[in-house]
Scaffold this active site. Structure first.
Site, mmCIF file in Angstrom:
data_model
loop_
_atom_site.group_PDB
_atom_site.id
_atom_site.type_symbol
_atom_site.label_atom_id
_atom_site.label_comp_id
_atom_site.label_asym_id
_atom_site.label_seq_id
_atom_site.Cartn_x
_atom_site.Cartn_y
_atom_site.Cartn_z
ATOM 1 N N THR A 1 -28.226 24.824 7.640
ATOM 2 C CA THR A 1 -29.374 25.646 8.144
ATOM 3 C C THR A 1 -29.857 26.428 7.025
ATOM 4 O OG1 THR A 1 -28.834 25.365 10.409
ATOM 5 C CG2 THR A 1 -30.309 27.395 9.656
ATOM 6 N N LEU B 1 -25.141 31.901 8.445
ATOM 7 C CA LEU B 1 -25.968 30.572 9.091
ATOM 8 C C LEU B 1 -25.179 29.244 8.587
ATOM 9 C CD1 LEU B 1 -29.502 31.164 7.483
ATOM 10 C CD2 LEU B 1 -28.862 31.354 9.576
ATOM 11 N N ASP B 2 -25.238 28.305 9.592
ATOM 12 C CA ASP B 2 -24.512 26.958 9.391
ATOM 13 C C ASP B 2 -25.003 26.766 7.789
ATOM 14 O OD1 ASP B 2 -23.567 27.161 11.896
ATOM 15 O OD2 ASP B 2 -25.125 25.376 12.679
ATOM 16 N N MET B 3 -23.976 25.786 7.471
ATOM 17 C CA MET B 3 -24.309 25.342 5.941
ATOM 18 C C MET B 3 -25.736 24.420 5.774
ATOM 19 S SD MET B 3 -21.972 22.988 3.323
ATOM 20 C CE MET B 3 -22.157 21.300 4.405
#
Length: 539
Positions: free
Chosen positions: A391, A387-389
């Site tokens: 998110t 996951l994106d940082m």
């Protein structure tokens, strides 16, 4: 006038804001409002005495990045303004800071050598599209086809088997004669093929040499240009762009080459002018003016951080000697990583916003580092997906090699179902649908992504309206920043996710959460679903 005084009681900040992570302060907003009034052509604007040039105004309406830096000069508070690149081929429009180095003089070194490269481009284009090369290739293919057909016809007329009543001696003599004839036939055509091939090789060789010459001239001109861009830092030291990128690369432990256009963004232009004229930079902000580009996500009058590819090394140098706010994205901090489920094969966790999935350049903790400590006996790489940082949400961790390969196959074959929930910046009017915008990295500003219908990779998202400001998102592909771009882009929902500093406006957090994850358990094969709801207001 390039220095624009500010008649205000607003106090400047104690430290310069970090250009890679900031919210414009009150002084920057005041300066941006004055610049915007001038760009609109408002009669009451006080940014400049004269009216905005209509050609300038028409050009920037297509989209342009502008910037302001609040400065103090001789005790007086004011600001300077600038724009990235050129407008209508000029980098010296009145009231804006000029280029660090103006290489656009009509008869100057750059334009002269650029004309030589343009002439090479024309020669290359003429050869690529010209009749000679096409005819040479066509002749080669024609001769090859005739050779193949002639050999085929010969073999049809002269089958290899013995004829009825033919003695062995006659058969041998006949076959020797026919083989000799076939050899002569092939030799005749081989000469024609070799001649046609020589013609093609000569033309292709000329084209190849022209391309090499163009590349060398372009590289030399770019290198020359970067050496003319000599940038000051806050200590008064001066280095050119090539030196700065070389030093920054060494500091990063890797070789770095400056991309084209380095030094032409707002930030270095504005800081260079301030340092050269004895101004003290106090705060800065960059904003987009005009239409959104077809590829990038940019919104009119919205502020954006400096780019990483072109600006980060330059600002690393220019801001040395200044007291600058730290970038919180580089800070080390501890966050809890809730475990939702765990057995001998897998672990399902809920990653908080701001935590990395895997270790990066910053000293921050990651899901990987925490799970490595949580499961010291686990095998394999643990991380199956990311996951994106920014998110938050559910991630499944593989504790064994068997589980890792099984889950990877499920992700590869799109068997894993993910449901995200997002809070949008504006009221949502569409009920549900499909978003399909191909994506690729913005190579000059990673990790930003761009919509590229020619070179981008397919990216598809299903969406369902939850209420006026919330949407459920079901990604069918797993591209970087897919959901963020699909929401923010004008050809998507045209509705950025709240708190999206890259594609919308920075907020307390990115309101994007992976709330549901469904997959087949790697040992039992049974479908399992995990869910972790979120209240963005309490996060």
């Amino acid at each position: 006038m390039i220095f624009h005084p500010l008649d205000t009681s607003i106090q400047p900040p104690v430290r310069l804001n970090n250009p890679f992570y900031y919210e414009p302060d009150a002084l920057c907003r005041l300066a941006i409002a004055q610049v915007a009034a001038y760009l609109r052509g408002d009669k009451e604007q006080i940014f400049a005495k004269g009216a905005v040039d209509t050609i300038f105004q028409a050009e920037i309406a297509k989209g342009k990045m502008f910037g302001v830096v609040i400065v103090r000069q001789d005790g007086e508070l004011g600001y300077i303004a600038g724009y990235s690149g050129q407008v209508v081929g000029r980098s010296d429009w009145p009231d804006f800071v000029p280029a660090v180095y103006d290489y656009l003089q009509p008869n100057g070194y750059f334009k002269t050598h650029e004309a030589g490269i343009s002439a090479l481009n024309e020669r290359i284009r003429d050869m690529e599209q010209g009749q000679d090369l096409r005819d040479a290739h066509r002749r080669l293919e024609t001769v090859k086809a005739r050779q193949e057909q002639a050999v085929k016809d010969f073999k049809t007329r002269h089958p290899s088997g013995a004829r009825v009543g033919e003695s062995n001696e006659d058969y041998i003599r006949r076959r020797q004669f026919e083989n000799a004839e076939l050899h002569r036939l092939r030799k005749d055509y081989r000469g024609q093929v070799e001649q046609a091939l020589r013609t093609v090789d000569e033309l292709e060789g000329t084209l190849r040499r022209l391309r090499q010459q163009r590349r060398q001239k372009s590289d030399n001109l770019q290198s020359w240009l970067f050496r003319q861009f000599r940038l000051r830092n806050a200590r008064g030291e001066v280095k050119d762009i090539e030196e700065i990128f070389h030093d920054y690369g060494q500091w990063q432990g890797r070789k770095m080459v400056a991309p084209a256009g380095s030094g032409e963004c707002c930030e270095p232009k504005l800081l260079q002018y301030a340092f050269e004229h004895g101004m003290q930079p106090l705060s800065m902000a960059m904003f987009w003016w005009g239409e959104s580009p077809k590829e990038e996500v940019r919104h009119h009058l919205q502020c954006y951080p400096a780019c990483n590819g072109k600006c980060k090394p330059l600002l690393w140098w220019m801001l040395q000697g200044m007291d600058v706010e730290p970038n919180p994205l580089d800070d080390a901090r501890h966050q809890e990583l809730p475990v939702v489920y765990e057995d001998a094969d897998i672990c399902v966790v809920c990653k908080p916003a701001g935590m990395l999935s895997v270790p990066g350049k910053s000293p921050r903790e990651s899901v990987y580092s925490l799970m490595k400590a949580h499961c010291p006996e686990a095998e394999g790489p643990l991380i199956v997906h990311r996951l994106d940082m920014a998110t938050s949400g559910l991630m499944v961790i593989a504790k064994t090699w068997e589980a890792y390969h099984n889950l990877q196959d499920q992700f590869l074959h799109h068997e894993v179902k993910k449901r995200y929930v997002a809070r949008l910046s504006h009221e949502m009017k569409t009920e549900d649908g499909v978003l399909s915008l191909p994506l690729r990295p913005d190579f000059d500003d990673r990790p930003r992504q761009m919509v590229d219908k020619l070179h981008g990779k397919a990216a598809t998202t299903y969406f369902q309206k939850i209420d006026d400001r919330h949407v459920a998102l079901y990604p069918q592909t797993g591209r970087t920043h897919q959901l963020r771009v699909h929401c923010a882009h004008p050809d998507g929902l045209d509705n950025p996710i709240v708190g999206d500093e890259l594609y919308g406006q920075r907020g307390r957090r990115l309101c994007l959460h992976a709330e549901q994850l469904t997959f087949h358990h790697p040992r039992s094969g049974k479908s399992v679903t995990f869910e972790w709801k979120i209240d963005f207001d309490k996060e």
